[in-house]
Motif scaffolding. Sequence first.
Motif, short mmCIF file in Angstrom:
data_model
loop_
_atom_site.label_atom_id
_atom_site.label_comp_id
_atom_site.label_asym_id
_atom_site.label_seq_id
_atom_site.Cartn_x
_atom_site.Cartn_y
_atom_site.Cartn_z
N ALA A 284 61.12 73.77 40.42
CA ALA A 284 62.22 74.24 39.69
C ALA A 284 62.05 73.85 38.08
CB ALA A 284 63.42 73.30 40.20
N PHE A 285 61.37 72.79 37.96
CA PHE A 285 61.16 72.58 36.32
C PHE A 285 60.31 73.93 35.61
CE2 PHE A 285 60.47 67.85 37.06
CZ PHE A 285 61.73 67.62 37.04
N ILE A 286 59.69 74.53 36.50
CA ILE A 286 58.72 75.46 35.82
C ILE A 286 59.80 76.92 36.05
CG2 ILE A 286 57.03 77.14 35.94
CD1 ILE A 286 55.28 74.86 36.93
N LYS A 287 60.18 76.96 37.46
CA LYS A 287 61.08 78.26 37.55
C LYS A 287 62.24 78.41 36.76
CE LYS A 287 63.39 78.40 41.33
NZ LYS A 287 64.76 78.50 41.12
N ASP A 288 62.90 77.32 36.47
CA ASP A 288 64.32 77.43 35.89
C ASP A 288 64.20 77.23 34.37
OD1 ASP A 288 65.51 77.44 38.52
OD2 ASP A 288 65.80 75.34 38.61
N ALA A 289 63.15 76.96 33.71
CA ALA A 289 62.99 76.77 32.52
C ALA A 289 63.63 78.21 31.61
CB ALA A 289 61.76 76.33 31.99
N GLN A 290 64.37 78.03 30.62
CA GLN A 290 64.74 78.93 29.94
C GLN A 290 63.78 79.52 28.59
OE1 GLN A 290 67.24 81.34 30.77
NE2 GLN A 290 66.72 80.14 32.76
N ILE A 291 63.18 80.85 28.53
CA ILE A 291 62.14 80.77 27.39
C ILE A 291 62.64 81.72 26.46
CG2 ILE A 291 59.94 81.52 27.00
CD1 ILE A 291 59.08 80.46 29.87
N ASP B 14 63.97 75.82 27.07
CA ASP B 14 65.20 74.94 27.16
C ASP B 14 65.34 74.45 28.73
OD1 ASP B 14 67.73 74.08 27.18
OD2 ASP B 14 68.89 75.81 26.70
N VAL B 15 65.12 73.29 28.86
CA VAL B 15 64.98 72.54 30.20
C VAL B 15 66.31 71.66 30.33
CG1 VAL B 15 62.58 72.78 30.23
CG2 VAL B 15 63.48 70.82 29.28
N ASN B 16 66.66 70.91 31.57
CA ASN B 16 67.60 70.34 32.01
C ASN B 16 67.67 69.03 31.33
OD1 ASN B 16 69.06 72.68 33.29
ND2 ASN B 16 67.64 72.14 35.42
N ASP B 17 66.21 68.49 31.55
CA ASP B 17 66.34 66.89 31.14
C ASP B 17 64.87 66.62 30.58
OD1 ASP B 17 64.54 66.73 33.35
OD2 ASP B 17 66.27 66.30 34.67
N ASP B 18 64.72 65.27 30.26
CA ASP B 18 63.38 64.87 29.52
C ASP B 18 62.31 64.87 30.66
OD1 ASP B 18 62.25 63.73 27.11
OD2 ASP B 18 61.95 62.10 28.47
N GLU B 19 62.59 64.65 31.85
CA GLU B 19 61.60 64.82 33.07
C GLU B 19 60.93 65.93 33.15
OE1 GLU B 19 61.06 63.55 37.72
OE2 GLU B 19 63.01 63.88 36.86
N ALA B 20 61.90 67.35 33.17
CA ALA B 20 61.28 68.26 33.07
C ALA B 20 60.48 68.73 31.86
CB ALA B 20 62.47 69.38 33.08
N LYS B 21 60.92 68.19 30.73
CA LYS B 21 60.01 68.30 29.45
C LYS B 21 58.74 67.70 29.55
CE LYS B 21 60.11 66.91 24.48
NZ LYS B 21 61.02 66.25 23.63
N ARG B 22 58.72 66.42 29.81
CA ARG B 22 57.51 65.62 30.12
C ARG B 22 56.36 66.36 31.20
NH1 ARG B 22 60.78 61.20 30.47
NH2 ARG B 22 60.28 61.07 32.69
#
Length: 220
Positions: free
Chosen positions: A63-70, A116-124
């Motif tokens: 989900a971290f990759i799939k849901d990221a807005q670019i 644009d991601v949901n939280d810091d965990e997704a960013k890391r």
Amino acid sequence: MKFSVIYQPTNLFSLKESNSTNSGAKSLLIPSPYSIKMALFNQAITIDGPGFFKNDTKSKEFAFIKDAQITYHVTGSFCINNCFVTIQSLRDGTYRGKPSFREYIFLSDSIEIIFDVNDDEAKRYLQNYLHRINYFGKRGCFFQFVGYLDNPSEANVKKFDSSNFTPGILQEYDDISLKAQFKNVDNYDSAGAKRDKQIFVIPVHNINSSKSYTHYRCDN
């Protein structure tokens, strides 16, 4: 939560539109969200293996990759070289060469890809792999990682909005569907790809052109 990653093109770029045929293919001006996410999947699987993604209904990594807005911030010039190349086509059980139209693009400046991601965990998680990517599009279209920005520039490549028109070139870009599962991005699975399409406005205008090339320059 937004952050961005900057890449410097080190070779000509080419990524044909998904609706193109093999015989004639115009190139997108910048890497599509789909190609960026597939490059991320490639790095994640190469380094850590596919185990994180197998149970994709519960996989937060998927989900971290799939849901990221670019989105993107671009500057400089785009010089599109029109080329005829020979490709191999299978006819009557034999591969035969046939001419095909391709575009190869010189990008004068670096490109800033904004996530644009949901939280810091997704960013890391994404930043574990983004700096390892070295090409987008056709193999050999190399990009050099430059750095991350926690305060990204304002995106100047935006989705087309008929009620708020901005000048530029309209191009259709693919993204991974929000309904996609891992099997839909796995090249070794028989399930087909699931893609969403969106139209971006690239803020460039024509400077010069001929039968061999077209030169665009960014408006800002």
